[in-house]
Every structure is written in C-alpha cells, then in structure tokens.
Design a protein around this motif. Structure first.
Motif, short mmCIF file in Angstrom:
data_model
loop_
_atom_site.label_atom_id
_atom_site.label_comp_id
_atom_site.label_asym_id
_atom_site.label_seq_id
_atom_site.Cartn_x
_atom_site.Cartn_y
_atom_site.Cartn_z
N LEU A 24 -7.79 -68.12 97.60
CA LEU A 24 -8.32 -69.05 96.59
C LEU A 24 -8.01 -68.53 95.19
N LEU A 25 -8.18 -67.22 95.01
CA LEU A 25 -7.87 -66.61 93.72
C LEU A 25 -6.39 -66.75 93.41
N LYS A 26 -5.59 -66.54 94.44
CA LYS A 26 -4.15 -66.60 94.27
C LYS A 26 -3.72 -67.99 93.82
N ALA A 27 -4.34 -69.00 94.45
CA ALA A 27 -4.04 -70.37 94.06
C ALA A 27 -4.46 -70.63 92.61
N ALA A 28 -5.44 -69.85 92.14
CA ALA A 28 -5.87 -69.97 90.75
C ALA A 28 -5.03 -69.09 89.84
N GLY A 29 -3.99 -68.47 90.41
CA GLY A 29 -3.09 -67.64 89.61
C GLY A 29 -3.61 -66.24 89.36
N ILE A 30 -4.59 -65.82 90.18
CA ILE A 30 -5.19 -64.50 89.98
C ILE A 30 -4.94 -63.63 91.21
N GLU A 31 -4.36 -62.45 90.99
CA GLU A 31 -4.18 -61.54 92.11
C GLU A 31 -4.91 -60.24 91.85
N VAL A 32 -5.58 -59.75 92.90
CA VAL A 32 -6.28 -58.48 92.79
C VAL A 32 -5.24 -57.39 92.97
N THR A 33 -5.20 -56.44 92.02
CA THR A 33 -4.10 -55.49 92.02
C THR A 33 -4.43 -54.19 92.74
N GLU A 34 -5.53 -54.17 93.45
CA GLU A 34 -5.88 -52.96 94.21
C GLU A 34 -6.41 -53.41 95.57
N ASP A 35 -6.11 -52.66 96.60
CA ASP A 35 -6.53 -53.03 97.96
C ASP A 35 -7.82 -52.27 98.30
N PRO A 36 -8.94 -52.99 98.47
CA PRO A 36 -10.22 -52.31 98.68
C PRO A 36 -10.28 -51.54 100.00
N SER A 37 -9.37 -51.85 100.96
CA SER A 37 -9.44 -51.12 102.22
C SER A 37 -8.83 -49.72 102.09
N THR A 38 -8.03 -49.52 101.03
CA THR A 38 -7.49 -48.18 100.83
C THR A 38 -8.01 -47.52 99.55
N SER A 39 -8.46 -48.34 98.61
CA SER A 39 -8.98 -47.79 97.36
C SER A 39 -10.48 -47.60 97.49
N ARG A 40 -11.02 -46.63 96.78
CA ARG A 40 -12.47 -46.45 96.82
C ARG A 40 -13.13 -47.05 95.59
N LYS A 41 -12.34 -47.70 94.79
CA LYS A 41 -12.89 -48.31 93.57
C LYS A 41 -13.82 -49.46 93.92
N LEU A 42 -14.85 -49.62 93.13
CA LEU A 42 -15.78 -50.74 93.32
C LEU A 42 -15.55 -51.83 92.28
N ILE A 43 -14.75 -51.50 91.27
CA ILE A 43 -14.38 -52.50 90.26
C ILE A 43 -12.87 -52.64 90.32
N LEU A 44 -12.40 -53.82 90.66
CA LEU A 44 -10.97 -54.02 90.86
C LEU A 44 -10.40 -54.91 89.76
#
Ligand code: ATP
Ligand code: MG
Length: 225
Positions: A24-44
């Motif tokens: 849904l984000l992608k269709a809105a032109g927004i891509e998350v640039t970090e993968d939460p399954s490998t990153s430990r960041k909580l803010i992406l």
C-alpha cells in the motif's frame, strides 16, 4: 498554525501488518529503506524524507496514534475493539477513515471436537472460554445470551481446551490450520476482521495536507475483492 512540511510518523507492527502495508505504501510512492527482519531499528526511514515508520507491538498501535506518538497507524479491528473497551472513552481522538482490507481473518469460537458446544448452549450450561479478546468475547456471548466464564490469556489460546483450562476459545482464524493441528473445531464465527488505518485527529488538523494525501493514496491502493 499549519505545518505543511512537518514529518509524518506511521506506526506499524512487525509481521503480517508490516508485510501487507508495504504494497500500500509502495502504491503511494513510499518505500521503507530498511528491512525490519534484519535491522534492529525501531524507527525506519522511507524514500519520502517527511515520512517515517515506527515499529511497535500490534496492541500498542492504537495507543501510539491516540496519544500522538504517531500520526497514523495500521491496526486490526480486533485490536481496535479491545483497545476501545479497555479505555473508557476508547476511541476518542482516533479517526478511522479506511478499512485497508489487509490481514483479513475472522474472530471465531472454537472447541475440542468432543465438546458439544451447540448442546451446551441449548442447555444453558456455563461454558468456560479462554481468550485474549475478552471484550469481543463478552459482547458476543452476552448478545447470544450464552453464560460464560471468561479466562484471560495472552497467548497460545489453542492450548486451553487441550489442558482442561477451558471448554472453548475465542481466537482469530484464517485458514484453520492452527486449529486443525490442535484438534480444535471452529464452532461459531463471531465477526470478520481486517486492518484499519487510524489517524490522530489533532495531527489531521495540524498536518492536514500531507495526511489527507496519504489517506487518499492508501485508499486508491486498497486491494479489491
Ligand atoms: P504476536 O503474534 O507477536 O504476539 P500479534 O498476535 O498481536 O503479536 P500478529 O500475529 O502479527 O500480532 O497479528 C497482527 C494482526 O494481524 C492481528 O491483530 C489481526 O488483526 C491480524 N491477524 C492475526 N492473526 C491473523 C491470521 N491468522 N490471519 C490474518 N490476520 C491475522
Ligand atoms: Mg499473533
């Protein structure tokens, strides 16, 4: 006091809601640039400098959005109903503009195959029901005039009827394979469940344009039947 360039924070939970919100984000032109399954960041961060994603527990999403820790969020109807019941005026300040039609499943009553739920109901017996969804369960059985003792659990509901802790459970079912693996039978559907977009009402006023834009983008990306 409009702040058109203010950053927007979207609260998501890891797992199926994150995974199913990405398209849904992608269709809105927004891509998350970090993968939460490998990153430990909580803010992406995302490809849109003014939009970030925060990862919280599914049950914490309404709290974050209601209290302004996030401007928007995606939460299951199950979580929203329980949240609303737990807090007196539970949905105050939470605007729910869209059914995103993702993470779809249903809330159901399930029991051991050898427990005759229908006749227990007919006879007016007290049924012991274990669930994480106490409010949804209480409302359902009250509507049906079924007497129940509710046992609140935080996980692995399927175990309750197998150990004698309860006669039945109220839980989410999608394919039914978890029930089947535990020799449980779905005996009564309660309601269909899907995830909703929720928006902090104050944020909607202060950041009206970017949030309106996001809601519209989400709306046109909702999967159809
Ligand atoms: P956890 O499993 O980490 O304890 P959780 O159960 O709250 O957390 P998920 O299992 O990712 O988190 O579920 C998040 C939401 O997805 C639920 O609130 C519900 O709306 C939906 N959901 C849960 N189970 C299913 C399912 N089997 N099929 C489809 N959607 C589901
Ligand atoms: Mg789960």
């Amino acid at each position: 006091m409009s702040a058109p360039n203010a950053a927007i924070t979207l609260a998501l939970s890891k797992g199926r809601i994150f995974d199913e919100t990405l398209p849904l984000l992608k269709a809105a032109g927004i891509e998350v640039t970090e993968d939460p399954s490998t990153s430990r960041k909580l803010i992406l961060p995302t490809t849109r400098p003014d939009v970030r994603v925060v990862l919280v527990r599914a049950t914490d999403v309404p709290t974050y959005v209601q209290q302004g820790g996030a401007d928007l969020g995606v939460a299951g109807l199950d979580v929203l109903l329980e949240h609303g019941a737990e807090w007196g005026n539970g949905s105050a300040g939470l605007y729910q503009p869209l059914d995103l039609r993702i993470a779809r499943c249903r809330m159901s009553v399930a029991a051991r195959a050898d427990f005759d739920y229908a006749s227990a109901v007919r006879q007016g017996s007290r049924i012991r029901v274990a669930t994480k969804y106490v409010s949804i369960a209480r409302d359902h059985f009250a509507d049906k005039g079924v007497h129940v003792d509710l046992i609140k659990l935080y996980g692995s509901m399927e175990l309750a009827p197998l150990t004698g802790l309860a006669d039945a459970i109220v839980d989410l079912v999608s394919t039914g394979s978890t029930l089947k693996a535990n020799k449980l039978v779905e005996v009564e559907p309660i309601m269909p469940i899907s995830s909703r977009l929720i928006v902090n009402q104050a944020a909607l006023k202060l950041k009206r344009e970017p949030i309106r834009g996001l809601i519209q983008a989400f709306e046109s990306a909702i999967p159809q039947e």
